[in-house]
Design an enzyme around this catalytic site. Sequence first.
Site, PDB file in Angstrom:
ATOM      1  N   LYS A  76       0.668  -1.181  -0.176  1.00 10.55           N
ATOM      2  CA  LYS A  76      -0.007  -0.106  -0.005  1.00 10.55           C
ATOM      3  C   LYS A  76       0.951   1.277  -0.004  1.00 10.55           C
ATOM      4  O   LYS A  76       1.989   1.472   0.741  1.00 10.55           O
ATOM      5  CB  LYS A  76      -0.854   0.024   1.153  1.00 10.55           C
ATOM      6  CG  LYS A  76      -2.003   1.284   1.284  1.00 10.55           C
ATOM      7  CD  LYS A  76      -2.768   0.969   2.341  1.00 10.55           C
ATOM      8  CE  LYS A  76      -3.664   2.016   2.464  1.00 10.55           C
ATOM      9  NZ  LYS A  76      -4.838   1.916   3.620  1.00 10.55           N
ATOM     10  N   SER A 151      -9.827   2.349   2.861  1.00  5.12           N
ATOM     11  CA  SER A 151      -8.960   3.219   1.783  1.00  5.12           C
ATOM     12  C   SER A 151      -7.869   2.097   1.273  1.00  5.12           C
ATOM     13  O   SER A 151      -7.283   2.380   0.193  1.00  5.12           O
ATOM     14  CB  SER A 151      -8.249   4.038   2.520  1.00  5.12           C
ATOM     15  OG  SER A 151      -7.156   3.300   3.560  1.00  5.12           O
ATOM     16  N   SER A 175     -10.473   0.132   6.873  1.00  7.26           N
ATOM     17  CA  SER A 175      -9.636   0.283   5.589  1.00  7.26           C
ATOM     18  C   SER A 175      -8.962  -1.127   4.952  1.00  7.26           C
ATOM     19  O   SER A 175      -8.611  -1.139   3.865  1.00  7.26           O
ATOM     20  CB  SER A 175      -8.757   1.390   5.888  1.00  7.26           C
ATOM     21  OG  SER A 175      -9.250   2.572   5.744  1.00  7.26           O
TER      22      SER A 175
END
Lengths: 483, 483
Positions: A76, A151, A175
Amino acid sequence: MIQSSLTQMGAALRAKKISSVELTQNYLDRISTLNPALNAYITLNPEVSLEQARAADVRLAAGKTDALTGIPIAQKDIFCAKGWRTTCGSKMLHNFVSPYDAHVISQFNSAGAINLGKTNMDEFAMGSSNETSYYGTVKNPWDTARVPGGSSGGTAAAVAARLCAAATGTDTGGSIRQPAALCGISGLKPTYGVVSRYGMIAFASSLDQAGPMARSAEDLALLLNTMAGFDERDSTSLQRDKEDYARDLVKPLNGLRIGLPKEFFAEGLGSDVAQTVETSIGEYKKLGATIVDISLPNTKLSIPVYYVLAPAEASSNLSRFDGVRYGYRAPEYTDLADMYEKSRAQGFGAEVKRRIMIGTYVLSHGYYDAYYLQAQKIRRLIAQDFVEAFKQCDVIMGPTSPSTAFKLGEKGDDPVQMYLSDIYTIAVNLAGLPGMSIPCGFGANNMPVGLQIIGNYFDEARMLNVAHQFQLATDWHTRAPKL
Amino acid sequence: MQWEIVIGLEVHTQLSTNTKIFSGASTAFGAEPNTQADAVSIALPGVLPVLNKGAVERAIKFGLATGAHISKRSVFARKNYFYPDLPKGYQISQFDLPVVGQGALTIQVEPLVGNAQPYEKTVRITRAHLEEDAGKSVHGNSQGVTGIDLNRAGTPLLEIVSEPDMSSAAEAVAYAKTLHSLVRWIGICDGNMQEGSFRCDVNVSVRKPGEPLGTRREIKNLNSFKFMHQAIDYEVQWQIDTIENGGKIQQATVLFNPETGETRSMRSKEDAHDYRYFPDPDLLPLEISTEWIDQVRQTIPELPQAKINRYVNELGLSTYDASILTASVETAVFFETVLTAVPTDPKVGANWIIGEVNAQLNRDGLEMSQCPISAHQLGGMLKRISDGTISNSGAKEVFRTLWSEGGDADAIIAAKGLKQVSDVAAIESLVADIISANAEKVAEYRSGKDKLFGFFVGLAMKASKGKANPAQLNDILKKKLDG
């Protein structure tokens, strides 16, 4: 090979059936073909990835291997990785190349894993649909007209589309779990403090926790073995003995007590999701589990509490992005104050600004007690609800998200509607508990549904066991979107 | 009309740790800009603070030395504001739960007005808390732009806040000096005011006796006692003049300009920041165990006040002399080393240090730590005064030689022939010669002209080339003349 489990992949690499360079190149090729439509990656660095793969092959040849040696993992874009552009989904860090590695990154590097690329995400991890990214929306691989969740949407889409072997995410209010649910993959948010936050760009420090996202619970266990562990550079990192999170995978579930909180099955839950989750609970009964009805009375307050505390911390955490030392600086300004204002006005997107403003407001003189302190008190009550609940059950289950993946742009105009998509996940962060989501079927429009499993503190090994046994009995986690 | 002056101090002492309060970067002064700015000092995205235990130990030490309460649990808070030399956009400080609670400091005040006698006063200390220093803005380089040097960012500070217990510039300066001496005494701060290791903010207000406290103005960043005295005198007069001319004092922060001797308002209360303090979620509350406090207690040397009491009670010195000898740890150590050479005569050591040594140091602009004569050298000389080998005037010559050329007292006495004649027979014969050669004067003396005694002493001293032991000479001369 790209459909294999990490264990199988590792075995193939060690048996020289495939080299890490070949495996990495396979993924890079697949990314070239499929990523333009999905936008799961922000930054790719094929030469760097392949260089790592060559080094992994040397290591494999020498027999000095770790479970993940040679396996391509996507990161990420919230994790600082030395020499890699690290944007956190923001224009603010469009040109920021990190000079250092986050703890998570260095853990994967020491294991000999390959950094395949940096995945897309909501800007500074603020969002539940990946629509706040400066780098464009990620498309859900099951239906590219729909969001992947957020997210960690880029990671979820990349794992679902087999654009990496596995990947990392971070979870402040859901997330990891919510995008995992919306993309039909498995994701685990560990107990707060299990994975070091060093080098992970902070959103809300007391809630942020990194975790793995993969195609199965078994894979998650291997990834967590690499990610977890004490790090003296993070004062909130917990000093505990190293554990093998895969140790209990094969245990039978006879006698497992599953708590079902009535609040998670109330108004607001989509009937398709409710039905799919209930069917999965039925599967658990077949596996020998018993069901306990429980209540988490204060969890209804978790969204308001979260939207006081997380923005409060964010408003302060994001102050360092001022255009002075690194990151975006407005091209034109008249003086210092103007430079700050323009750089931040131009560098941050709307959702980030909204949360900075909320956070600044709740910390302001005269409002602090009414908002911040009050929210902290309720946070303790929410945590206490779980303490009571775990006296009656071993794990808590429910839906991860009230609906399946919604359409791109559907909730973009209504932040509160968007915030409600994390209604079942946020309480877990507020309590600091571990939580995971595994695919458990399909709902309306044939979109994946996630089953949330919440464990007691440090019960990751048991949660992975509970998830793995389900995945042995069902095949939802092996379903892949047609691309 | 009589005015009452009310003064309180906030002193920032830079703690003498080798590394910063929240990172491993060096704190050494004077390095090239930004060479001591690590990832934490620059506030790169993702970095986290880790508390330096050495800074906490120094805070505990200070608390113990001032009889203060040491908090078993204190909390680091973020003080949020934007400034280019504040890389995170917040300063990590302590707010409502400081590490050191209420304490006190006893000071010796030497009034400068009239013939007022020195007196003792106890100033209450409100609190002392740990915080990090900011960096520095470097204005006006060759390109005319402002540079930022983050070497100092993150240097540990202990901010020591007093109650408004001082009522004159002399008291404020005495407090600051005593505090300065104490922090060096217990080794928590190098006290270097030029390098900013000890910075004082002085809150000043005036009122009519019996009235409530007046509005205060804060004189910022005084780094010399002389300036502090001047600044307070100016500020007090300015406030009195303003009120007497019908004006009102507005709360403000002011700066002292040493060139004009004036204070000037920097910002008013209206410009005051809302710092939005909240507990730093990156740092756990600071827990201090009783064992830790006890360990630190072992490392504290005898404190100035205890020494003063001992010098007065056991050595028979005056409080004033004792306070001068304990003005710095170096002076006290010097005195106590001298004392080992002349253990039976503490006063001779005290007098020489307070008199000749201090006078010479002042003349040469030196600190005690730079004194060219060691305590052993001085002790060696005092021993010879004490045992009658040299006279006071001989001693002064030895002292001058030691100061300028170094060496050993005994060698100097021998080389310069300063050994005084203490041989009774030698002095008696010398006296007899004088009496017989000055029959007329002897007669005058014997008829009652006592004043002539000095005339005979002078003759005898001259005859002995100044080496006669004055006390013996007096005795013998008196006996013979009166004989």
